[in-house]
Design an enzyme around this catalytic site. Structure first.
Site, PDB file in Angstrom:
ATOM      1  N   HIS A  15       0.868  -1.174   0.000  1.00 20.83           N
ATOM      2  CA  HIS A  15       0.000   0.000   0.000  1.00 20.83           C
ATOM      3  C   HIS A  15       0.904   1.222   0.000  1.00 20.83           C
ATOM      4  O   HIS A  15       1.864   1.268   0.760  1.00 20.83           O
ATOM      5  CB  HIS A  15      -0.889  -0.029   1.241  1.00 20.83           C
ATOM      6  N   ARG A  28      -6.702  10.261  -0.068  1.00 21.62           N
ATOM      7  CA  ARG A  28      -6.551  10.723  -1.446  1.00 21.62           C
ATOM      8  C   ARG A  28      -7.911  10.794  -2.137  1.00 21.62           C
ATOM      9  O   ARG A  28      -8.185  11.720  -2.890  1.00 21.62           O
ATOM     10  CB  ARG A  28      -5.583   9.808  -2.202  1.00 21.62           C
TER      11      ARG A  28
END
Ligand SMILES: Cc1cc2nc3c(=O)[nH]c(=O)nc-3n(C[C@H](O)[C@H](O)[C@H](O)COP(=O)(O)OP(=O)(O)OC[C@H]3O[C@@H](n4cnc5c(N)ncnc54)[C@H](O)[C@@H]3O)c2cc1C
Ligand code: SF4
Ligand code: SF4
Ligand code: FES
Lengths: 263, 635
Positions: free
Chosen positions: B272, B292
């Protein structure tokens, strides 16, 4: 910078035990659980401790740190003086299995006794509609990570083990309140909360709220409203919670439920 | 305990009663002891589900609903499985926010995210069934965030064309596991908590049961069951920097291999892009992609939004190439392309890796993730409450006022048990797998949000089919023999009697170091070969493990048993990674940087051969039907 931390940790089982003294190297930014893990890896391979996420999300690592119920993974060493000895003991309200691990089955028993959610049918398009404001109360309660620190703290069981039979505890009052405030639920659990779950034994000391690592206002937002609903004063729930909570407005559509038999 | 123990048991906790309910878990217990048997606690079920995360719980509910007697067995307390940590959401094309969304779009995104290596049929079923599985959670009491018109709200995530993730703030996994847990409890399904499975039994070719120990007491349990569902999650604990917990030791992967099943896609490990990097104590802990999705951007030490420099050819046509377009996208997805920060995870992780290697990293070796300068403090606290809390409490960083420092962390394994897409059965009759432990669904790279939906879709399918198959074993139910049980017990107790002096914690640390350095984000043939040699050496050392103390709640012993699984799985990963001479998704080779069609047509399949050696074979990818292929030709 790193330093040597003095730790006192309760070692033992259901029958006997004592505080053990340890000195362990720790680093900047670490939490109590890091110190315990290092101890496990270097000095006490069999030291029993529960943990999973190490980020305050799973509620596994509950213990009492210097006597205060806390999550070990969210208790920073920086909160203590470097010279201070940190004492870690298992949760007091539950029987010890070994070292810091306690038997929390009481909580799972209580969960089993709770009548579950019983929704109204779906809308014609197969979906359900609820407004954000209506779900927010329940969402606060569903933040609960089941660390059981509130259960450990509540004097009703902490000081009187016998009360456990008749008292579900703050974590489950939260659950009763959540379901009672659910916009689509059809059960009425008020009588049950009062009788079988022992809501009446709570005298609103708010100790549970103080220890909740999720910051849930257990007493103010769940227990007190629940008690008021139970008393069923001339509260019009619509004005009482603001018009948004009860979209259906009447309690007539809720059916009173009885405690669940042993599953 | 009334029976005579074949294996000496002098240290086990004498207080555990063998009748009524288990003191720890409240589970019903039996004290059946056959006169000449092995003397351990025994249970009979139609279906035993190993794992109580989303996949395991959903499987158990489905099997129960199909009329089977079901047990769930899990290493931690109920409600603590990894699923509880999931943050961002559940991907399902419900079309609540963008009516244009449907399963075909979701299917296409999933396949492209996995660089077309996904099992097409799994990806199709997943996209088709996810919406109903989410609505079902609501039926059982889940309270998702809502849209303005009262429907389940959906948020943006990397690789997804439309806002598609059903969520509850940034604690979606908690909502999911609590909902399923409460449902399973309501149905009265038996749960064996803090109970670890160490072996699966077979009678001939078919599964016949499982062997486990109670963590609390160290006592053994034998399950008799013609169907076993593996739902044990992932393998991340083999890496040094990981978002995964102690449970992720690849038990299910290893159990499957030992039972004769096959593993596929093991070379694909997802790093990740955004894990915490500071302080060291929290290194690896996840920072959800929702940061995000909700507007956060990545910057290097020079303050530059560097992701614009890393847009691969494959995604050029759907990725914004200016900051202005990227910023407009959040409100208008029809006329703008997605910001490069929301490229699939493998792309973003590699970009961060390159930036830090080039010396443009943040002070603690990551890059900056900035949402503070882009969204109001109020919005951040409302949409990302647990991120706010996590940084405040653990790093003294106020994410509404300053950027976070982040870097890649080992997060998810795409590889897993090879299963039939429709039924989730492995190549071993009676052995099923669902969730992270199963392979194929995500190809070479998983899109965010596609795991939680995967758990529900294939958990349910596995449970249903396991229940069905449990009634179809022919005349005689498969049996577990006493000899099998005694061997399993002796095997589990070996670390107490072997006197090699090796500390399991030390070997685990050495393995994590090897995997991180040599089998990490960027790989080379030399390093992979070296890793295989070193894993071999660790396996040898692990034969001389010594464990202190006794069997009651002894983490050292537990680790000693888990360690063997970690070594097996690590070997599988390294072996497949060495074989695949290309770069694709969660597998990047410095010496074979391109994606190669030759490798795009094949899976690497691992099995356990004679003498316990891991064997690797090539297998052609199942061929996608034309009507699905056409989805990739149109824009
Ligand atoms: C921090 C974090 C955030 C994430 N966020 C998202 C997200 O937003 N969206 C998304 O889609 N995915 C997300 N993921 C991925 C997703 O959460 C996992 O892939 C998923 O939860 C795995 O579920 P599972 O049911 O397969 O296994 P788990 O939930 O991991 O459960 C595994 C179970 O198996 C049991 N078990 C293992 N071995 C044994 C054994 N030997 N004996 C008995 N029991 C055993 C364990 O005790 C546990 O109960 C996230 C992952 C992490 C780590
Ligand atoms: S407020 Fe009630 S439930 Fe909470 S600690 Fe006090 S007595 Fe217990
Ligand atoms: S209410 Fe708070 S203290 Fe109580 S179990 Fe839940 S998270 Fe823990
Ligand atoms: S380890 Fe999960 S809350 Fe501490």
């Amino acid at each position: 910078m790193g330093y040597k931390l003095s730790l006192r940790i309760w070692r033992g089982d259901h029958f006997r035990g004592e505080l053990g003294d340890y000195v362990v190297d720790v680093e900047e930014g670490e939490v109590v659980l890091d110190a315990i893990h290092r101890l496990q890896a270097t000095q006490a391979g069999d030291l029993a401790v529960r943990w999973n996420c190490k980020a305050g999300k799973c509620g596994s690592c509950s213990a009492e740190i210097n006597g205060r119920p806390r999550l070990m993974c969210m208790t920073r060493l920086a909160d203590f003086e470097e010279s201070e000895t940190i004492t870690v003991t298992p949760m007091r309200a539950f029987p010890v299995i070994r070292d810091l691990v306690t038997d929390v089955s009481y909580n799972y028993e209580k969960a089993r006794q709770l009548p579950s959610f019983a929704p109204t049918p779906r809308d014609a398009d197969g979906k359900r509609r609820m407004m954000q404001v209506d779900v927010e109360r329940g969402q606060e309660f569903r933040k609960c990570i089941e660390c059981f620190l509130c259960q450990d703290t509540c004097h009703v069981v902490r000081d009187h083990d016998d009360n456990k039979k008749a008292f579900a505890g703050p974590r489950f009052f939260l659950r009763y309140a959540e379901l009672d405030m659910h916009p689509l639920d059809t059960n009425d659990r008020r009588k049950l909360a009062q009788d079988a779950a022992g809501l009446g034994m709570c005298n609103i000391t708010k100790c549970c709220t103080e220890v909740c690592p999720e910051g849930i206002k257990i007493t103010d937002n769940a227990i007190i409203p629940m008690k008021e609903r139970v008393v069923d004063r001339k509260y019009d729930p619509v004005t009482w919670l603001g018009s948004k909570i009860f979209t259906r407005g009447d309690r007539g559509s809720r059916e009173e439920v009885r405690p669940r038999e042993e599953a | 305990m009334t029976g005579s123990h074949v294996v000496t048991d002098e240290n086990a906790n004498s207080q555990a009663p063998m009748a009524g309910r288990h003191p720890m878990t409240g589970n019903r217990m039996t004290d059946e002891v056959t006169a000449d048997g092995h003397g351990f606690e025994e249970h009979h079920y139609d279906v035993v589900v190993i794992g109580a995360g989303g996949a395991g719980l959903r499987a158990a509910i489905a099997a129960h609903d199909a009329g089977a007697r079901v047990a769930i067995v899990c290493k931690s307390l109920l409600g603590k499985a990894h699923t509880v940590m999931a943050e961002g959401g559940i991907a399902a094309a419900m079309g609540n926010v963008y009516a244009d969304d449907n399963w075909r779009v979701h299917y296409r995104d999933t396949m492209r995210g996995g660089k077309m290596l996904n099992n097409w049929r799994m990806a199709q079923l997943h996209a088709q069934e996810a919406p109903e599985r989410v609505l079902e959670l609501e039926e059982w009491g889940a309270l998702f965030d809502r849209t303005d018109d009262g429907l389940i709200s959906q948020r943006d995530f990397g690789g997804h064309r439309f806002a598609r993730l059903a969520h509850v703030g940034d604690r979606t996994g908690l909502e999911m596991i609590r909902t399923l847990q409460q449902r399973a409890v309501e149905l009265g399904i038996d749960v064996f908590m803090e109970c670890t499975v160490t072996q699966i039994f077979k009678d001939g070719e078919r599964v016949s049961g499982a062997f486990a120990y109670w963590r609390e007491s160290g006592r053994f349990i034998v399950f008799h069951s013609p169907s076993v569902v593996l739902a044990t999650g992932g393998i991340g604990k083999s890496y040094q920097v990981t978002s995964n917990s102690w449970e992720y030791t690849g038990d299910g992967h290893a159990l499957a291999l030992h039972t004769g099943a096959s593993l596929i896609n093991m070379e694909f490990v997802q790093f990740h892009p955004t894990g915490m990097v500071w302080p060291p104590s929290v290194k690896g802990i996840l920072v959800t992609e929702s940061v995000r999705g909700d507007g956060g951007v990545l910057r290097n030490a020079e303050g530059k939004r560097f992701m614009f420099d890393y847009i691969p050819e494959f995604f050029k046509s759907e990725t914004a190439d200016t900051e202005e377009e990227a910023d407009r996208w959040y409100d208008d997805k029809t006329n703008n392309r997605r910001p490069p920060e929301l490229l699939p995870r493998d792309e973003v992780a590699r970009a961060i890796n390159s930036e830090t290697k080039a010396g443009r990293g943040s002070p603690h070796g990551g890059v900056f993730l900035d949402i503070a300068s882009r969204r109001s403090a109020e919005l951040i606290r409302r949409r990302l409450p647990s991120m706010y809390h996590q940084f405040k409490e653990l790093a003294d960083v106020d994410i509404t006022a300053e950027p976070m420092e982040v870097g890649p962390t080992c997060h998810y394994v795409m590889g897993g048990v090879e299963v039939d897409p429709d039924t989730a059965v492995s190549i071993v009759p009676g052995l099923y797998a669902a969730g992270e432990v199963a392979g194929g669904m995500h190809g070479s790279n998983r899109l965010g949000g596609n795991s939680l939906s995967d758990l529900l879709v294939f958990g349910r399918r596995a449970g249903l089919n396991a229940a069905y198959s449990a009634t179809r074993f022919g005349v005689e139910p498969p049996r577990v023999s006493d000899t099998q049980v005694r061997e399993a017990a002796a095997h589990a107790l070996a670390p107490f009697s072997v006197g090699g002096g090796e500390n399991p914690y030390t070997i685990q640390r050495d393995l994590q170091d090897i995997m991180q350095r040599l089998v990490g984000i960027i790989r080379t043939a030399d390093e992979l070969s070296e890793s295989l040699g070193q894993i071999e050496e660790l396996k040898r050392r692990a034969e001389g493990l010594t464990v202190e103390g006794h069997r009651q709640y002894n983490p050292g012993w537990h680790l000693a048993l888990d360690l063997v699984n970690m070594l097996t799985v690590s070997e599988c990963i390294a072996k497949a990674a060495l074989e695949r001479q290309e770069s694709r998704g969660g597998h990047t080779r410095d010496d074979f940087a391109a994606t190669d069609d030759f490798w795009g047509q094949r899976n690497l399949v691992l099995t356990q051969g004679a003498a316990g050696r891991v064997e690797l074979n090539h297998q052609p990818l199942p061929v996608m039907p034309d009507e699905l292929k056409s989805l990739f030709e149109a824009k």
